[in-house]
Design an enzyme around this catalytic site. Structure first.
Site: not given
Ligand code: GRF
Length: 194
Positions: A87, A106
């Site tokens: 993030l 994404h």
């Molecule tokens: C995923 O959907 C990714 O595309 C987004 O954040 C989510 C992360 O999920 N950027 P995780 O932590 O890998 O379960």
């Protein structure tokens, strides 16, 4: 690119990190050598610990205004950074140190629904609110703008009647887990074969 050491940067639950670690376990050339995380309470830390992958705790001040943790990445001989639900915006010093060697996933079809503030459920809510008929995933190179670098891969799905942000998030995760590890591997094969 000379070697095949991958650092995963993540802030959340880490399901994509888990799939990437699983995919590269025992791989003859490429390995997940590090998981970097900016939230001590994030699930991804447990995912890494369980898999025996070292964790780097990213400090805000150092990441944005200091050395960007570059020495830590160098010490681990990192060749490729993979953002998997990360993030924080990658600072320009890091983008410059890893030119065309940072990938992001994404959870929508960029250029739609990208940019600052578009992460997690915000993305899925925007897709549904906008009346889109499709969504999907985008795997792309990272440059100095949010969700902007060259697209390497997209996969799409049709929205169901009565789709909710929760059902969409689940279906997007399935797509991510199916494609992300193989696209990362193909990218590495490509970069290291010439
Ligand atoms: C995923 O959907 C990714 O595309 C987004 O954040 C989510 C992360 O999920 N950027 P995780 O932590 O890998 O379960």
């Amino acid at each position: 690119m000379s070697g095949g050491n991958i650092a995963i940067f993540a802030s959340g639950a880490g399901s994509n990190a888990r799939e990437l670690i699983r995919h590269f376990r025992g791989h003859p050339r490429f390995r997940v050598s590090l998981v970097a995380c900016n939230r001590p309470e994030a699930g991804v830390i447990g995912v890494a610990a369980e898999a025996g992958v070292p964790v780097l705790n990213l400090e805000r001040e150092r990441f944005f205004r200091g050395d960007g943790h570059l020495p830590d990445l160098m010490a681990a001989s990192i060749d490729l950074i993979v953002l998997a639900g990360f993030l924080w915006k990658v600072p320009s010093a890091l983008v410059k140190a890893f030119p065309d060697r940072i990938l992001n996933i994404h959870p929508a079809l960029l250029p739609a629904h990208g940019g600052k503030g578009m992460y997690g459920s915000h993305v899925h809510e925007a897709v549904i609110r906008g009346g889109d008929r499709h969504s999907g995933i985008t795997i792309h190179l990272v440059d100095e703008q949010y969700d902007h670098g060259r697209t390497l891969f997209q996969a799409r799905l049709d929205l169901m009647p009565n789709e909710t942000p929760e059902t969409l998030a689940q279906r997007i995760h399935v797509l991510e887990h199916r494609h992300f590890p193989t696209i990362v591997e193909a990218f590495l094969q490509n970069q290291t074969s010439c």
